[in-house]
Write a protein that holds these residues in place. Structure first.
Motif, PDB file in Angstrom:
ATOM      1  N   ASP A  71      -5.547  -3.060  -8.140  1.00  0.00           N
ATOM      2  CA  ASP A  71      -7.136  -3.760  -7.982  1.00  0.00           C
ATOM      3  C   ASP A  71      -8.119  -4.084  -9.499  1.00  0.00           C
ATOM      4  O   ASP A  71      -7.886  -3.066 -10.425  1.00  0.00           O
ATOM      5  N   ARG A  72      -9.089  -4.936  -9.660  1.00  0.00           N
ATOM      6  CA  ARG A  72      -9.780  -4.648 -10.655  1.00  0.00           C
ATOM      7  C   ARG A  72     -10.837  -3.357 -10.847  1.00  0.00           C
ATOM      8  O   ARG A  72     -10.389  -2.580 -11.815  1.00  0.00           O
ATOM      9  N   SER A  73     -11.189  -2.848  -9.394  1.00  0.00           N
ATOM     10  CA  SER A  73     -11.520  -1.873  -9.144  1.00  0.00           C
ATOM     11  C   SER A  73     -10.722  -0.463 -10.401  1.00  0.00           C
ATOM     12  O   SER A  73     -11.705   0.691 -11.948  1.00  0.00           O
ATOM     13  N   THR A  74      -9.849  -0.723 -10.292  1.00  0.00           N
ATOM     14  CA  THR A  74      -8.677   0.058 -10.614  1.00  0.00           C
ATOM     15  C   THR A  74      -8.632   1.049 -11.593  1.00  0.00           C
ATOM     16  O   THR A  74      -8.152   1.343 -12.693  1.00  0.00           O
ATOM     17  N   THR A 103     -13.881  12.890 -11.129  1.00  0.00           N
ATOM     18  CA  THR A 103     -14.939  12.739  -9.817  1.00  0.00           C
ATOM     19  C   THR A 103     -15.431  11.419 -10.837  1.00  0.00           C
ATOM     20  O   THR A 103     -15.869  11.603 -11.950  1.00  0.00           O
ATOM     21  N   LEU A 104     -14.939  10.541  -9.358  1.00  0.00           N
ATOM     22  CA  LEU A 104     -15.707   9.055  -9.974  1.00  0.00           C
ATOM     23  C   LEU A 104     -16.464   8.261  -8.464  1.00  0.00           C
ATOM     24  O   LEU A 104     -16.217   8.967  -7.438  1.00  0.00           O
ATOM     25  N   GLY A 105     -17.401   8.369  -8.824  1.00  0.00           N
ATOM     26  CA  GLY A 105     -18.469   7.525  -8.111  1.00  0.00           C
ATOM     27  C   GLY A 105     -17.694   5.416  -8.177  1.00  0.00           C
ATOM     28  O   GLY A 105     -17.988   5.473  -8.529  1.00  0.00           O
ATOM     29  N   THR A 106     -18.619   5.540  -7.061  1.00  0.00           N
ATOM     30  CA  THR A 106     -17.981   4.335  -6.250  1.00  0.00           C
ATOM     31  C   THR A 106     -18.942   3.869  -4.569  1.00  0.00           C
ATOM     32  O   THR A 106     -19.348   4.390  -4.862  1.00  0.00           O
ATOM     33  N   THR A 107     -19.263   2.513  -4.384  1.00  0.00           N
ATOM     34  CA  THR A 107     -20.321   2.026  -3.310  1.00  0.00           C
ATOM     35  C   THR A 107     -19.410   2.205  -2.224  1.00  0.00           C
ATOM     36  O   THR A 107     -19.735   2.506  -1.342  1.00  0.00           O
ATOM     37  N   ALA A 108     -17.909   1.330  -2.521  1.00  0.00           N
ATOM     38  CA  ALA A 108     -17.127   1.550  -1.109  1.00  0.00           C
ATOM     39  C   ALA A 108     -15.685   1.270  -1.623  1.00  0.00           C
ATOM     40  O   ALA A 108     -14.645   0.058  -0.754  1.00  0.00           O
ATOM     41  N   GLY A 109     -15.083   1.334  -2.699  1.00  0.00           N
ATOM     42  CA  GLY A 109     -13.690   1.372  -3.407  1.00  0.00           C
ATOM     43  C   GLY A 109     -13.840  -0.178  -4.248  1.00  0.00           C
ATOM     44  O   GLY A 109     -14.752  -0.960  -4.516  1.00  0.00           O
ATOM     45  N   SER A 110     -13.396  -1.009  -3.532  1.00  0.00           N
ATOM     46  CA  SER A 110     -12.954  -2.450  -3.832  1.00  0.00           C
ATOM     47  C   SER A 110     -13.009  -3.183  -2.553  1.00  0.00           C
ATOM     48  O   SER A 110     -11.539  -2.995  -2.250  1.00  0.00           O
ATOM     49  N   ALA A 111     -13.960  -3.735  -2.917  1.00  0.00           N
ATOM     50  CA  ALA A 111     -14.437  -4.827  -1.139  1.00  0.00           C
ATOM     51  C   ALA A 111     -13.301  -5.215  -1.230  1.00  0.00           C
ATOM     52  O   ALA A 111     -13.184  -6.215   0.171  1.00  0.00           O
ATOM     53  N   LYS A 112     -12.708  -6.276  -2.595  1.00  0.00           N
ATOM     54  CA  LYS A 112     -12.019  -7.388  -2.603  1.00  0.00           C
ATOM     55  C   LYS A 112     -11.280  -7.247  -2.070  1.00  0.00           C
ATOM     56  O   LYS A 112     -10.813  -7.870  -0.840  1.00  0.00           O
ATOM     57  N   SER A 113     -10.356  -5.441  -2.370  1.00  0.00           N
ATOM     58  CA  SER A 113      -8.924  -4.826  -1.873  1.00  0.00           C
ATOM     59  C   SER A 113      -9.256  -4.862   0.200  1.00  0.00           C
ATOM     60  O   SER A 113      -8.132  -5.128   0.361  1.00  0.00           O
ATOM     61  N   THR A 114     -10.030  -4.314   0.190  1.00  0.00           N
ATOM     62  CA  THR A 114     -10.069  -4.281   2.074  1.00  0.00           C
ATOM     63  C   THR A 114     -10.353  -5.453   2.376  1.00  0.00           C
ATOM     64  O   THR A 114     -10.050  -5.255   3.798  1.00  0.00           O
ATOM     65  N   SER A 115     -10.859  -6.086   1.593  1.00  0.00           N
ATOM     66  CA  SER A 115     -11.595  -7.738   2.281  1.00  0.00           C
ATOM     67  C   SER A 115     -10.572  -8.628   3.125  1.00  0.00           C
ATOM     68  O   SER A 115      -9.670  -9.105   3.696  1.00  0.00           O
ATOM     69  N   ASN A 137      -4.532  -0.001  -3.009  1.00  0.00           N
ATOM     70  CA  ASN A 137      -6.558  -0.996  -3.103  1.00  0.00           C
ATOM     71  C   ASN A 137      -7.282  -0.762  -1.924  1.00  0.00           C
ATOM     72  O   ASN A 137      -8.468  -0.828  -2.719  1.00  0.00           O
ATOM     73  N   ALA A 138      -6.796  -0.490  -1.071  1.00  0.00           N
ATOM     74  CA  ALA A 138      -8.211  -0.542   0.464  1.00  0.00           C
ATOM     75  C   ALA A 138      -8.130   0.231   0.716  1.00  0.00           C
ATOM     76  O   ALA A 138      -9.081   0.977   0.879  1.00  0.00           O
ATOM     77  N   VAL A 139      -8.261   1.813  -0.376  1.00  0.00           N
ATOM     78  CA  VAL A 139      -8.631   3.154   0.108  1.00  0.00           C
ATOM     79  C   VAL A 139      -9.147   3.016  -1.005  1.00  0.00           C
ATOM     80  O   VAL A 139      -9.356   3.077  -2.081  1.00  0.00           O
ATOM     81  N   MET A 140     -10.936   4.373  -0.910  1.00  0.00           N
ATOM     82  CA  MET A 140     -11.796   3.787  -1.241  1.00  0.00           C
ATOM     83  C   MET A 140     -11.691   5.505  -2.873  1.00  0.00           C
ATOM     84  O   MET A 140     -11.797   4.810  -4.361  1.00  0.00           O
TER      85      MET A 140
END
Length: 374
Positions: A71-74, A103-115, A137-140
């Motif tokens: 996904d885009r975040s990855t 160590t990687l910071g995020t808000t909630a991973g890929s919101a698009k993938s999860t959604s 991809n839906a895992v943070m």
């Protein structure tokens, strides 16, 4: 032994482009025009412009193998990690890979993938024909896991959900890991992707507090090690993270969040042994939300005075949630990189969130044009 962290290389991707020069140029441009994003997604967007990497092609940077389902975040994280390793003199090999982590910071991973994945479980034909290859991809922690696999990082692997506080939380966690001897080096950073989901989140958040800042995206990753160890090995460093302080205060209590931020700034100065007059630049989290911007400015003024120059990074990168703090740090380092006149300057990074979380970090930077690098 000190608890300071050395940054020995970094990679950054933002709406301004790839690399520190692109970010520095955007900062110099004074509110650069966001890109046309109207053709990026089929789902509706609240606005056709954003600080996004419209033409970003992960295969151009990572190759085709193993990237088909990123996904885009990855993908953003993976490229930032690649750029950071290439920028550093740290070589990851069989002798040290067990002592190098991420160590990687995020808000909630890929919101698009999860959604998208969640929506498919309702809309696809029974027995719910959801593509199982999309589930990771839906895992943070997908991005951090994929980066560790690709770059052979066998040390600590952690993902920290912190939203606007993500980068400072990641720096504190990284400092603890290195200080306690769990790892010798880390790829430390934060990421946020642009998507319809994030664009609408920015739209609603800004509207609630009178702002109109466009959304942004990107990733910044830093190679961090013990500052003492880097000096002992007579190696170059780009920056030294001298102190990081965070806190959470009740936003319903008048003045509590602003006073809490001022307290964090004072604690950081005290921990680093730096006088208030020693801070040359403040990279703020200003994003057009008037009430939050004003309390941040008031807290800085209370400790440093109103005359300390401000660097408002989000004017160049947009509101990128968890990546914003990483952009603040990358922006400071980008300005140092080719300007020896700034060698040894100390900068302050400040951040805050609507729910009362605040933080401050002190950073000393150097250029790469000769001279003493710490």
């Amino acid at each position: 032994m000190s608890t300071a962290l050395a940054i020995t290389g970094f990679g950054v991707l933002s709406g301004a482009g790839i690399g520190p020069r692109a970010l520095a140029a955007a900062l110099d441009a004074q509110r650069p025009e966001p890109a046309d994003v109207s053709g990026m997604f089929e789902d509706p967007l609240p606005h056709p412009r954003a600080h996004a990497l419209v033409d970003f092609d992960p295969r151009a940077h990572l190759g085709r193998k193993g990237t088909s389902f990123f996904d885009r975040s990855t993908a953003l994280s993976m490229v930032a990690c690649k750029e950071a390793l290439a920028d550093s003199d740290l070589a990851v090999d069989d002798d040290n890979r067990a002592r190098v982590g991420i160590t990687l910071g995020t808000t909630a991973g890929s919101a698009k993938s999860t959604s998208d994945y969640s929506r498919d479980t309702f809309t696809q034909d029974r027995p719910y024909l959801v593509n199982p290859l999309l589930f990771p991809n839906a895992v943070m922690n997908c991005a951090a896991g994929q980066a560790a696999i690709r770059y052979g990082l066998q040390g600590v692997n952690a993902t920290i959900a912190g939203g606007p506080m993500a980068m400072l939380n990641v720096l504190r966690y990284s400092r603890n890991l290195i200080g306690c001897g769990y790892v010798d080096a880390l790829l430390t950073g934060a990421v946020e992707e642009f998507s319809p989901q994030s664009a609408w989140a920015v739209q609603y958040g800004q509207a609630a507090r009178g702002g109109d800042l466009p959304p942004g995206e990107g990733a910044a990753v830093f190679v961090v090690e013990s500052a003492d160890a880097v000096r002992a090995a007579d190696r170059r460093m780009d920056a030294e993270v001298l102190a990081v302080e965070v806190g959470v205060f009740d936003p319903a209590e008048p003045g509590a969040v602003g006073a809490g931020l001022a307290r964090c700034i004072r604690r950081a100065l005290e921990a680093a042994g730096i006088p208030a007059a020693g801070v040359v630049t403040v990279a703020t989290a200003a994003n057009g939300m008037t009430s939050l911007d004003e309390l941040e400015e008031a807290a800085i003024d209370a400790v440093l005075g109103a005359g300390t120059p401000r660097l408002r990074v989000k004017e160049a990168t947009g509101e990128a949630f968890s990546a914003s703090g990483a952009f603040q740090l990358a922006a400071l380092l980008a300005r140092h990189r080719a300007d020896p006149a700034r060698d040894g300057e100390i900068s302050l990074i400040t951040t805050r969130s609507a729910d009362g979380a605040v933080g401050a970090a002190l950073v000393r930077g150097w250029s790469r044009v000769g001279g003493d690098h710490g």
